[in-house]
Design a protein around this motif. Structure first.
Motif, PDB file in Angstrom:
ATOM      1  N   VAL A 244       5.318   9.221  -4.535  1.00  0.00           N
ATOM      2  CA  VAL A 244       5.340   8.339  -3.510  1.00  0.00           C
ATOM      3  C   VAL A 244       6.744   8.138  -3.131  1.00  0.00           C
ATOM      4  N   ASP A 245       7.532   7.612  -3.957  1.00  0.00           N
ATOM      5  CA  ASP A 245       9.176   7.459  -3.838  1.00  0.00           C
ATOM      6  C   ASP A 245       9.850   8.554  -3.165  1.00  0.00           C
ATOM      7  N   LEU A 246       9.346   9.848  -3.639  1.00  0.00           N
ATOM      8  CA  LEU A 246      10.219  10.878  -3.121  1.00  0.00           C
ATOM      9  C   LEU A 246       9.589  11.117  -1.611  1.00  0.00           C
ATOM     10  N   ALA A 247       8.437  10.919  -1.345  1.00  0.00           N
ATOM     11  CA  ALA A 247       7.858  11.317  -0.191  1.00  0.00           C
ATOM     12  C   ALA A 247       8.436  10.067   0.775  1.00  0.00           C
ATOM     13  N   ARG A 248       8.753   8.802   0.449  1.00  0.00           N
ATOM     14  CA  ARG A 248       9.115   8.138   1.456  1.00  0.00           C
ATOM     15  C   ARG A 248      10.725   8.522   1.734  1.00  0.00           C
ATOM     16  N   LEU A 249      11.367   8.963   0.707  1.00  0.00           N
ATOM     17  CA  LEU A 249      12.678   9.715   1.064  1.00  0.00           C
ATOM     18  C   LEU A 249      12.558  10.998   1.710  1.00  0.00           C
ATOM     19  N   LEU A 250      11.747  11.669   1.549  1.00  0.00           N
ATOM     20  CA  LEU A 250      12.018  12.967   2.029  1.00  0.00           C
ATOM     21  C   LEU A 250      11.395  13.134   3.752  1.00  0.00           C
ATOM     22  N   ILE A 251      10.782  11.774   4.151  1.00  0.00           N
ATOM     23  CA  ILE A 251      10.175  11.936   5.314  1.00  0.00           C
ATOM     24  C   ILE A 251      11.439  11.463   6.296  1.00  0.00           C
TER      25      ILE A 251
ATOM     26  N   THR B   5       0.923  -1.156   0.045  1.00  0.00           N
ATOM     27  CA  THR B   5      -0.079  -0.007  -0.047  1.00  0.00           C
ATOM     28  C   THR B   5       0.767   1.058   0.031  1.00  0.00           C
ATOM     29  N   VAL B   6       0.191   2.314  -0.497  1.00  0.00           N
ATOM     30  CA  VAL B   6       1.043   3.490  -0.276  1.00  0.00           C
ATOM     31  C   VAL B   6       1.542   3.870   1.182  1.00  0.00           C
ATOM     32  N   HIS B   7       0.703   3.729   1.952  1.00  0.00           N
ATOM     33  CA  HIS B   7       0.765   3.731   3.276  1.00  0.00           C
ATOM     34  C   HIS B   7       2.288   3.063   4.073  1.00  0.00           C
ATOM     35  N   HIS B   8       2.364   1.750   3.700  1.00  0.00           N
ATOM     36  CA  HIS B   8       3.469   1.068   3.858  1.00  0.00           C
ATOM     37  C   HIS B   8       4.750   1.490   2.963  1.00  0.00           C
ATOM     38  N   ALA B   9       4.492   1.846   1.874  1.00  0.00           N
ATOM     39  CA  ALA B   9       5.578   2.273   1.018  1.00  0.00           C
ATOM     40  C   ALA B   9       6.588   3.356   1.525  1.00  0.00           C
TER      41      ALA B   9
ATOM     42  N   LEU C 136       3.813  14.846   3.016  1.00  0.00           N
ATOM     43  CA  LEU C 136       2.638  13.979   2.740  1.00  0.00           C
ATOM     44  C   LEU C 136       1.485  15.134   1.847  1.00  0.00           C
ATOM     45  N   ASP C 137       1.432  16.255   2.432  1.00  0.00           N
ATOM     46  CA  ASP C 137       0.564  17.277   2.014  1.00  0.00           C
ATOM     47  C   ASP C 137       1.041  17.902   0.657  1.00  0.00           C
ATOM     48  N   GLY C 138       2.232  18.045   0.690  1.00  0.00           N
ATOM     49  CA  GLY C 138       2.967  18.579  -0.514  1.00  0.00           C
ATOM     50  C   GLY C 138       3.267  17.578  -1.919  1.00  0.00           C
ATOM     51  N   LEU C 139       3.129  16.400  -1.476  1.00  0.00           N
ATOM     52  CA  LEU C 139       3.543  15.396  -2.545  1.00  0.00           C
ATOM     53  C   LEU C 139       2.356  14.607  -2.894  1.00  0.00           C
ATOM     54  N   ILE C 140       1.507  14.105  -1.946  1.00  0.00           N
ATOM     55  CA  ILE C 140       0.771  12.858  -2.172  1.00  0.00           C
ATOM     56  C   ILE C 140      -0.690  13.102  -1.553  1.00  0.00           C
TER      57      ILE C 140
ATOM     58  N   ASN D 186       7.861  23.065  -7.799  1.00  0.00           N
ATOM     59  CA  ASN D 186       7.761  24.342  -6.962  1.00  0.00           C
ATOM     60  C   ASN D 186       7.843  24.115  -5.620  1.00  0.00           C
ATOM     61  N   TRP D 187       7.042  23.310  -5.166  1.00  0.00           N
ATOM     62  CA  TRP D 187       7.044  22.595  -3.776  1.00  0.00           C
ATOM     63  C   TRP D 187       8.407  22.041  -3.264  1.00  0.00           C
ATOM     64  N   LEU D 188       8.608  21.175  -4.244  1.00  0.00           N
ATOM     65  CA  LEU D 188       9.836  20.539  -4.101  1.00  0.00           C
ATOM     66  C   LEU D 188      11.046  21.423  -3.752  1.00  0.00           C
ATOM     67  N   ALA D 189      11.157  22.268  -4.578  1.00  0.00           N
ATOM     68  CA  ALA D 189      12.370  23.267  -4.269  1.00  0.00           C
ATOM     69  C   ALA D 189      12.262  24.084  -2.907  1.00  0.00           C
ATOM     70  N   ALA D 190      11.022  24.398  -2.584  1.00  0.00           N
ATOM     71  CA  ALA D 190      10.787  25.253  -1.443  1.00  0.00           C
ATOM     72  C   ALA D 190      11.215  24.190  -0.330  1.00  0.00           C
ATOM     73  N   HIS D 191      10.911  22.980  -0.198  1.00  0.00           N
ATOM     74  CA  HIS D 191      11.191  22.104   0.789  1.00  0.00           C
ATOM     75  C   HIS D 191      12.805  22.007   0.934  1.00  0.00           C
ATOM     76  N   LEU D 192      13.330  21.882  -0.163  1.00  0.00           N
ATOM     77  CA  LEU D 192      14.827  21.353  -0.067  1.00  0.00           C
ATOM     78  C   LEU D 192      15.660  22.696   0.248  1.00  0.00           C
ATOM     79  N   LYS D 193      14.989  23.836   0.076  1.00  0.00           N
ATOM     80  CA  LYS D 193      15.475  25.152   0.434  1.00  0.00           C
ATOM     81  C   LYS D 193      15.487  25.571   1.999  1.00  0.00           C
ATOM     82  N   THR D 194      14.251  24.759   2.613  1.00  0.00           N
ATOM     83  CA  THR D 194      14.197  25.082   3.732  1.00  0.00           C
ATOM     84  C   THR D 194      14.384  23.894   4.838  1.00  0.00           C
ATOM     85  N   ARG D 195      14.702  22.643   4.263  1.00  0.00           N
ATOM     86  CA  ARG D 195      14.878  21.293   4.947  1.00  0.00           C
ATOM     87  C   ARG D 195      15.789  21.662   5.925  1.00  0.00           C
TER      88      ARG D 195
END
Length: 614
Positions: A131-138, A83-87, A107-111, A159-168
């Motif tokens: 989903v794969d990006l979310a798995r890594l970024l959490i 499931t997406v949940h488990h992945a 989760l809100d930004g990607l999936i 655009n969301w991903l760029a903002a996340h990486l700049k403030t991570r």
């Protein structure tokens, strides 16, 4: 500045190519590095070596003790049956991830639009990538290595991903290495660049724009040095040419020096330059879309489902328009209307008598009939000579300027890489001499240098251009004005991509808020159930009611997706030659299977709805 990882005197060779030759690099705390280079030069391999997943032939790779590295490959290793949940969160208890602000943000930004309990194998390519990006970024990593993270993502998500990486991370903390052909993304998140070429890795300070400026300056200095050398060569040649008798008396070392100066003079022509080709004459009337509503009818109910409503778009000679919209927004439907392939149910479309379309599709369907042919065989279907800037040239020479070697002209189309197929398809489209060019994601699979060449080609395009792409840099580089499809409506976005992103963000606020509330409610329901909370008056516990709501919502989305696919199949059926009975029977079988799947989904939806209401 503390070093996190690095490599020293690394060498690596594959059976057919030497990849790295004595490469030494270091990644420090706070580094945000973009990696560029031609396809096949070793960008992805460099990430694998630095991450410790690939051993070099010589040299060593070192990681500081305790450093954690997260790597996103171009292909995921997700389990189709999970499931997406488990992945995404694995077996972590719900209260752990649901209470983390960072996890909720990812989760809100990607999936937010992906069914939490849905199967990974049922996701589209773009959903699976997110989903794969979310798995890594959490995860909590010291170093993130991302290989083409923007593939399959729309502009809003990029655009969301760029903002996340700049403030991570805070300034001076963590490290990011990213391989991507998205130049806007590189400029937005990276503070330094590595260029991989000819077995070397050259570092540059600043983002992509600064890297290009430094490359231009480097080339300028090299050109100045070359000019000085040629001046010396001309003097030496003049000195050598003062008669055979005089030459016999000249010192031998001067003769050898003069010959050395002219021995490696490079060709004066840039072989990758492709200048303007002729196009068919285009009259004053091009394409007028006026108050057009287009969509598809439900086969079972007969109800019409509009995809684009009341669209007005006046396209004139020489216009250069970009078309924006999220995946599934209706861009392909509108392009079919523009080409006259799909008649609107309301409004009208007027196509000029002189219009001649050139289409580059995202799936490169134009090359499908030629997969077993060589490039030379395909080029034989075209004219032998074309006029380029007033001079005659052959299709083979034009293709060589787009990066193909003479030997590659004998390659089968089916054996070409994705980038090579896209370049070939683009050239074949232009060789048809259209006057209205429609390009759907022309930048896919191309490296940054080849993208620049394609942009130069499009800069000189004298006809009308309509571009669909998620590459923001390409969109802003080659189009003069942008339109967007938002909630089924076509609108001009005078502020370009920035205005489009603001409009889409406003439209998504409600959707993401609902998804966030749903996940929070799920966590609360789980906690209530584990604490012994009793069932509701309907006989269902909070957790059961929440599960049924998710199931109903998931089934509704699946039915919508299946109906859209059914409509595409039915539209494709009308395009088949009526005398081709084999193709008609095969396509009808696909349609019947799709209808059966929709029937099963509708039955499951009805059962789940009745349980929820009971």
């Amino acid at each position: 500045m503390a070093i996190l990882l690095g490599c020293d005197s690394v060498e690596l060779e594959f059976p057919t190519k030497h990849i790295f030759d004595d490469v030494t690099l270091g990644v420090n705390e706070g580094d945000r590095i973009g990696i560029v280079g031609r396809n096949g030069d070793g960008k992805s391999t460099l990430l694998s070596v630095l991450a410790g997943e690939l051993e070099p032939d010589d040299g060593r790779v070192t990681h500081r003790r305790g450093v954690t590295v997260g790597l996103l490959g171009q292909k995921d290793a997700l389990d189709d049956n999970a499931t997406v949940h488990h992945a995404v969160v694995g077996d972590a208890p719900e209260y752990e991830w649901a209470s983390s602000p960072r996890v909720r943000s990812v989760l809100d930004g990607l999936i937010a639009d992906v069914e939490w309990e849905g199967k990974v194998g049922e996701l589209s390519g773009g959903q699976r990538r997110r989903v794969d990006l979310a798995r890594l970024l959490i995860g909590d990593y010291d170093v993130l290595m991302l290989d083409e993270p923007t593939n399959h993502l729309d502009i809003r998500t990029i655009n969301w991903l760029a903002a996340h990486l700049k403030t991570r991370w805070a300034a001076g903390v963590g490290a990011l290495l990213v391989v991507t052909h998205d130049r806007w993304f590189l400029d937005e998140v990276c503070t330094s660049m590595w260029e991989v070429h000819d077995g070397r890795v050259d570092p540059f300070e600043g983002g992509y724009s600064a890297y290009i400026l430094q490359r231009v300056e480097r080339d300028r200095l090299a050109a100045a040095a070359e000019d000085r050398r040629r001046n010396m060569a001309r003097k030496e040649l003049a000195w050598l040419s003062r008669g055979a008798q005089a030459r016999s008396t000249k010192p031998k070392f001067r003769v050898e020096a003069a010959r050395a100066l002219i021995a490696d003079v490079p060709p004066v022509r840039n072989e990758l330059e492709l200048k303007r080709l002729a196009v068919s004459r285009l009259g004053k009337q091009v394409i007028d879309v006026i108050d057009a509503t287009a969509g598809y009818s439900d086969e079972e109910t007969g109800a019409f489902r509009p995809v684009v409503s009341d669209a007005t778009w006046l396209i004139g000679a020489g216009d250069r328009f970009g078309l924006l919209g999220e995946n599934g927004a209706g861009k392909s439907t509108l392009l079919q209307v523009i080409q006259g392939k799909l008649a609107p149910v309301r409004g009208r479309v007027k196509i000029g008598a002189t219009v001649r379309f050139g289409i580059l599709s995202q799936q490169l369907d134009e090359l499908a009939p030629y997969m077993d042919q060589t490039i030379r065989e395909v080029l034989s279907h075209y004219k032998r000579l074309y006029i380029v800037d007033g001079k005659e040239t052959s299709p083979e020479k034009l293709l060589e300027r787009l990066g193909f070697t003479t030997q590659q002209l004998w390659s089968r189309i089916g054996d070409l890489s994705g980038g090579q197929r896209r370049r070939l398809s683009l050239l074949l489209t232009i060789l048809d001499e259209p006057n209205v060019l429609i390009l759907d994601e022309p930048g896919n699979d191309l490296d940054t240098d080849m993208l620049a060449i394609v942009e130069d080609l499009l800069d000189g395009w004298p006809g009308t251009l309509i571009l669909v792409t998620h590459d923001r840099y390409l969109m802003e580089r080659v189009t003069d004005s942008q339109y967007a499809i938002i909630d089924g409506r076509l609108r001009h976005v005078a502020g370009g991509v920035d205005e489009y992103l603001r409009l889409v963000a406003a439209a998504h606020d409600g959707t993401e808020g609902a998804a966030r509330a749903g996940r929070t409610a799920a966590a609360a329901a789980s906690a209530a159930e584990s604490s012994g909370a009793g069932p509701q008056p309907s006989g269902l516990s909070n957790a059961e009611r929440q599960r049924l709501r998710r199931e109903v919502s998931s089934l509704e989305r699946k039915m919508e997706s299946r109906r859209a696919k059914l409509e595409e199949l039915e539209a494709a059926l009308t395009q088949i030659d009526p005398t081709d009975y084999t193709a008609l029977v095969a396509k009808q079988a696909e349609i019947d299977a799709e209808r059966a799947e929709i029937d099963e989904l509708e039955t499951a939806w009805l059962e789940a709805s009745e349980q929820l209401e009971g």
